[in-house]
Design a protein around this motif. Structure first.
Motif, PDB file in Angstrom:
ATOM      1  N   VAL A 167     -13.342   9.146   4.359  1.00 42.04           N
ATOM      2  CA  VAL A 167     -12.518   8.317   3.467  1.00 42.04           C
ATOM      3  C   VAL A 167     -13.429   7.683   2.412  1.00 42.04           C
ATOM      4  CG1 VAL A 167     -10.885   6.391   3.335  1.00 42.04           C
ATOM      5  CG2 VAL A 167     -10.959   7.808   5.394  1.00 42.04           C
ATOM      6  N   LEU A 168     -12.994   7.766   1.160  1.00 42.57           N
ATOM      7  CA  LEU A 168     -13.795   7.253   0.047  1.00 42.57           C
ATOM      8  C   LEU A 168     -12.929   6.334  -0.808  1.00 42.57           C
ATOM      9  CD1 LEU A 168     -16.664   7.669  -1.029  1.00 42.57           C
ATOM     10  CD2 LEU A 168     -15.859   9.705  -2.237  1.00 42.57           C
ATOM     11  N   LYS A 169     -13.413   5.112  -1.034  1.00 45.62           N
ATOM     12  CA  LYS A 169     -12.662   4.151  -1.865  1.00 45.62           C
ATOM     13  C   LYS A 169     -13.498   3.838  -3.115  1.00 45.62           C
ATOM     14  CE  LYS A 169     -10.345   0.322  -3.218  1.00 45.62           C
ATOM     15  NZ  LYS A 169     -11.255  -0.128  -4.269  1.00 45.62           N
ATOM     16  N   PRO A 170     -12.997   4.260  -4.300  1.00 49.13           N
ATOM     17  CA  PRO A 170     -13.712   3.941  -5.539  1.00 49.13           C
ATOM     18  C   PRO A 170     -13.746   2.428  -5.791  1.00 49.13           C
ATOM     19  CG  PRO A 170     -11.982   5.583  -5.919  1.00 49.13           C
ATOM     20  CD  PRO A 170     -11.767   5.025  -4.547  1.00 49.13           C
ATOM     21  N   SER A 171     -14.549   2.010  -6.760  1.00 52.50           N
ATOM     22  CA  SER A 171     -14.643   0.565  -7.016  1.00 52.50           C
ATOM     23  C   SER A 171     -13.319   0.007  -7.534  1.00 52.50           C
ATOM     24  CB  SER A 171     -15.783   0.258  -7.977  1.00 52.50           C
ATOM     25  OG  SER A 171     -15.499   0.833  -9.218  1.00 52.50           O
ATOM     26  N   GLN A 172     -12.629   0.775  -8.383  1.00 54.40           N
ATOM     27  CA  GLN A 172     -11.357   0.264  -8.919  1.00 54.40           C
ATOM     28  C   GLN A 172     -10.273   0.268  -7.854  1.00 54.40           C
ATOM     29  OE1 GLN A 172     -11.850   2.833 -12.644  1.00 54.40           O
ATOM     30  NE2 GLN A 172      -9.982   1.663 -13.052  1.00 54.40           N
ATOM     31  N   SER A 173      -9.445  -0.773  -7.870  1.00 56.55           N
ATOM     32  CA  SER A 173      -8.272  -0.826  -6.993  1.00 56.55           C
ATOM     33  C   SER A 173      -7.050  -0.469  -7.820  1.00 56.55           C
ATOM     34  CB  SER A 173      -8.116  -2.231  -6.415  1.00 56.55           C
ATOM     35  OG  SER A 173      -9.214  -2.478  -5.570  1.00 56.55           O
ATOM     36  N   ILE A 174      -5.970  -0.107  -7.148  1.00 60.06           N
ATOM     37  CA  ILE A 174      -4.766   0.302  -7.874  1.00 60.06           C
ATOM     38  C   ILE A 174      -3.580  -0.532  -7.416  1.00 60.06           C
ATOM     39  CG2 ILE A 174      -3.115   2.210  -8.141  1.00 60.06           C
ATOM     40  CD1 ILE A 174      -5.308   4.155  -8.322  1.00 60.06           C
ATOM     41  N   SER A 175      -2.758  -0.946  -8.385  1.00 58.66           N
ATOM     42  CA  SER A 175      -1.537  -1.695  -8.055  1.00 58.66           C
ATOM     43  C   SER A 175      -0.422  -0.701  -7.703  1.00 58.66           C
ATOM     44  CB  SER A 175      -1.135  -2.559  -9.255  1.00 58.66           C
ATOM     45  OG  SER A 175       0.257  -2.576  -9.407  1.00 58.66           O
ATOM     46  N   THR A 176       0.163  -0.889  -6.512  1.00 61.95           N
ATOM     47  CA  THR A 176       1.223   0.017  -6.042  1.00 61.95           C
ATOM     48  C   THR A 176       2.384   0.060  -7.040  1.00 61.95           C
ATOM     49  OG1 THR A 176       0.629  -0.533  -3.778  1.00 61.95           O
ATOM     50  CG2 THR A 176       2.789   0.453  -4.095  1.00 61.95           C
ATOM     51  N   GLN A 177       2.741  -1.115  -7.535  1.00 59.99           N
ATOM     52  CA  GLN A 177       3.885  -1.233  -8.441  1.00 59.99           C
ATOM     53  C   GLN A 177       3.658  -0.408  -9.712  1.00 59.99           C
ATOM     54  OE1 GLN A 177       4.561  -3.130 -11.427  1.00 59.99           O
ATOM     55  NE2 GLN A 177       6.781  -2.883 -11.207  1.00 59.99           N
ATOM     56  N   GLU A 178       2.408  -0.443 -10.223  1.00 59.02           N
ATOM     57  CA  GLU A 178       2.059   0.289 -11.453  1.00 59.02           C
ATOM     58  C   GLU A 178       2.260   1.802 -11.255  1.00 59.02           C
ATOM     59  OE1 GLU A 178      -2.047   0.614 -13.767  1.00 59.02           O
ATOM     60  OE2 GLU A 178      -1.590  -1.415 -13.068  1.00 59.02           O
ATOM     61  N   ILE A 179       1.866   2.301 -10.094  1.00 60.38           N
ATOM     62  CA  ILE A 179       1.964   3.746  -9.845  1.00 60.38           C
ATOM     63  C   ILE A 179       3.430   4.169  -9.707  1.00 60.38           C
ATOM     64  CG2 ILE A 179       1.408   5.580  -8.162  1.00 60.38           C
ATOM     65  CD1 ILE A 179      -0.943   4.574  -9.940  1.00 60.38           C
ATOM     66  N   PHE A 180       4.221   3.358  -9.002  1.00 60.81           N
ATOM     67  CA  PHE A 180       5.637   3.718  -8.830  1.00 60.81           C
ATOM     68  C   PHE A 180       6.397   3.650 -10.154  1.00 60.81           C
ATOM     69  CE2 PHE A 180       5.235   3.086  -4.149  1.00 60.81           C
ATOM     70  CZ  PHE A 180       5.861   4.261  -3.758  1.00 60.81           C
ATOM     71  N   SER A 181       5.893   2.869 -11.121  1.00 63.52           N
ATOM     72  CA  SER A 181       6.641   2.788 -12.386  1.00 63.52           C
ATOM     73  C   SER A 181       6.070   3.728 -13.455  1.00 63.52           C
ATOM     74  CB  SER A 181       6.676   1.335 -12.885  1.00 63.52           C
ATOM     75  OG  SER A 181       5.369   0.840 -12.965  1.00 63.52           O
ATOM     76  N   SER A 182       5.108   4.575 -13.083  1.00 63.32           N
ATOM     77  CA  SER A 182       4.512   5.487 -14.066  1.00 63.32           C
ATOM     78  C   SER A 182       5.501   6.579 -14.483  1.00 63.32           C
ATOM     79  CB  SER A 182       3.270   6.143 -13.454  1.00 63.32           C
ATOM     80  OG  SER A 182       2.920   7.283 -14.207  1.00 63.32           O
ATOM     81  N   PRO A 183       5.532   6.894 -15.799  1.00 68.16           N
ATOM     82  CA  PRO A 183       6.401   8.009 -16.241  1.00 68.16           C
ATOM     83  C   PRO A 183       5.926   9.354 -15.693  1.00 68.16           C
ATOM     84  CG  PRO A 183       5.092   7.123 -18.073  1.00 68.16           C
ATOM     85  CD  PRO A 183       4.837   6.228 -16.899  1.00 68.16           C
ATOM     86  N   LEU A 184       4.700   9.406 -15.196  1.00 64.69           N
ATOM     87  CA  LEU A 184       4.175  10.671 -14.663  1.00 64.69           C
ATOM     88  C   LEU A 184       4.615  10.950 -13.230  1.00 64.69           C
ATOM     89  CD1 LEU A 184       0.491  10.541 -15.966  1.00 64.69           C
ATOM     90  CD2 LEU A 184       2.376  11.941 -16.807  1.00 64.69           C
TER      91      LEU A 184
END
Ligand SMILES: C[C@](O)(CO)[C@H](O)COP(=O)(O)OP(=O)(O)OC[C@H]1O[C@@H](n2ccc(N)nc2=O)[C@H](O)[C@@H]1O
Ligand SMILES: Nc1ncnc2c1ncn2[C@@H]1O[C@H](COP(=O)(O)OP(=O)(O)OP(=O)(O)O)[C@@H](O)[C@H]1O
Length: 339
Positions: A167-184
């Motif tokens: 398991v590898l975790k990059p330095s940047q974290s991601i907001s769950t809400q941002e990903i679910f609202s992505s047009p992609l």
């Protein structure tokens, strides 16, 4: 009981995650296999008689009103309990990783306070409180690996063979809400509907939660579009996690995360080149690869060295390790079953 020490809160990996629909309130309907792993936080609880709820961070600092405190406040309000608690937390699971760290802390808090405050509520009563705190919390309360549907509240317990992951975790974290609202985010196109088949052998884990959305029997097969039957054994898991051209499984949140965060792409490449497979968990940014379970200490050391040497070439705020799947959640059975 005055105190409960050394309460574990393990992380999860999503072996696959398919977005299959959207509710009117904007939440997305998922199908996913959630696996418990041995990367865990540790919590300690000391009862207070003045009703105050306090948290003390022994490691990394958490947001002032974190999920442990929100879980404690919700349980106190719902139960009318007059006790309070001091919660100490040793945070190890990276935040914003898609590994469910905050949700697991919340689930372990509900289970520990249910005991410490002498409430003895059944799991079926804790489940809806968990769901209010976050979509991943019911899974951690459920106590076993699971095929999960809905937004996270429909749990089908499954048994999995012992699995090992890098398991590898990059330095940047991601907001769950941002990903679910992505047009992609892929919608409806190429939706693979998965149906579960109850285990028909005696090793199937029986769960006795009787909440409406809780199946009572474990699954040992999944069917894709009611056609291809996948066993939840080593061969089946390899099918789920094979390379993207051949595998059935995928993480629909991975494309938007790759577009938002170049480090996710970098981390996937690192694992792909080292272990021949890679996938993101949850909404990222952590990624994982399935690796052969080491047969002895020598093989285990070699694996750890591989991930360690990869980390050495990366900025210090990346983290990573070899993780094992758990047999079951260490707090399974902490809440009474409903009679
Ligand atoms: C991606 C997963 O980690 C898969 O395990 C979970 O579904 C996320 O669960 P979580 O972190 O507990 O998420 P929550 O805190 O409940 O939701 C954060 C936000 O993500 C979006 N969200 C979350 C879960 C879901 N099934 N659909 C969504 O659209 C919602 O906008 C929500 O406001
Ligand atoms: N106890 C907690 N531990 C970690 N983060 C917490 C906690 N309580 C609240 N948070 C907040 O929630 C955010 C997401 O944390 P968490 O680690 O649960 O996300 P995640 O790894 O993406 O999990 P998930 O798979 O549930 O989306 C963090 O950025 C943090 O600000």
């Amino acid at each position: 009981m005055q105190a409960i020490y050394d309460v574990p809160a393990p992380a999860k990996l999503n072996l696959f995650l398919h977005v299959v629909g959207k509710r009117p309130d904007g939440y997305h309907l998922l199908q996913s296999i959630f696996t418990l792993i041995d990367w865990a936080d540790t919590l300690h609880f000391e009862r207070r008689s003045d009703g105050h709820l306090l948290r003390h961070d022994l490691g990394a600092s958490l947001p002032p009103d974190d999920l442990c405190l929100r879980a404690a406040r919700l349980l106190q309000a719902q139960s009318g309990c007059t006790y309070g608690v001091d919660i100490q937390i040793e945070k190890r699971i990276p935040a914003g990783a898609g590994m469910g760290g905050g949700s697991s802390d919340a689930a372990s808090t509900l289970l520990a306070l249910n005991r410490l405050w002498g409430l003895n509520w059944p799991l079926a009563t804790l489940m809806p409180l968990g769901l209010k705190l976050g979509a991943d919390v019911p899974f951690f309360l459920g106590g076993s690996h699971a095929f999960v549907e809905g937004i996270g509240e429909i749990l089908h317990p499954i048994e999995l063979p012992p699995l090992t992951f890098a398991v590898l975790k990059p330095s940047q974290s991601i907001s769950t809400q941002e990903i679910f609202s992505s047009p992609l985010l892929a919608r409806s196109k190429n939706v693979a509907i998965v149906a579960g088949f109850p285990a028909n052998n005696s090793s199937a884990e029986k769960t006795s939660e009787s909440s409406e959305n809780h199946q009572t029997v474990g699954l040992n097969h999944l069917a894709v579009n009611h056609e291809e039957l996948i066993s939840l054994d080593n061969e089946g898991i390899a099918k789920l996690l094979g390379d993207s051209t051949r595998s059935f499984g995928r993480n629909d949140l991975q494309k938007p995360a790759e577009a938002n965060c170049a480090e996710v792409v970098q981390a996937l490449h690192i694992l792909e080149s080292e272990f021949g497979n890679s996938r993101m968990t949850g909404s990222g940014s952590a990624v994982f690869a399935r690796v052969k379970t080491p047969a002895n200490e020598q093989e285990e050391n070699l694996l750890n060295q591989k991930i360690f040497s990869r980390l050495q070439g990366l900025p210090a705020d990346w983290s990573g390790r070899i993780c094992r799947s758990l047999d079951r959640h260490p707090l399974q059975g902490w809440a009474a079953d409903e009679k």
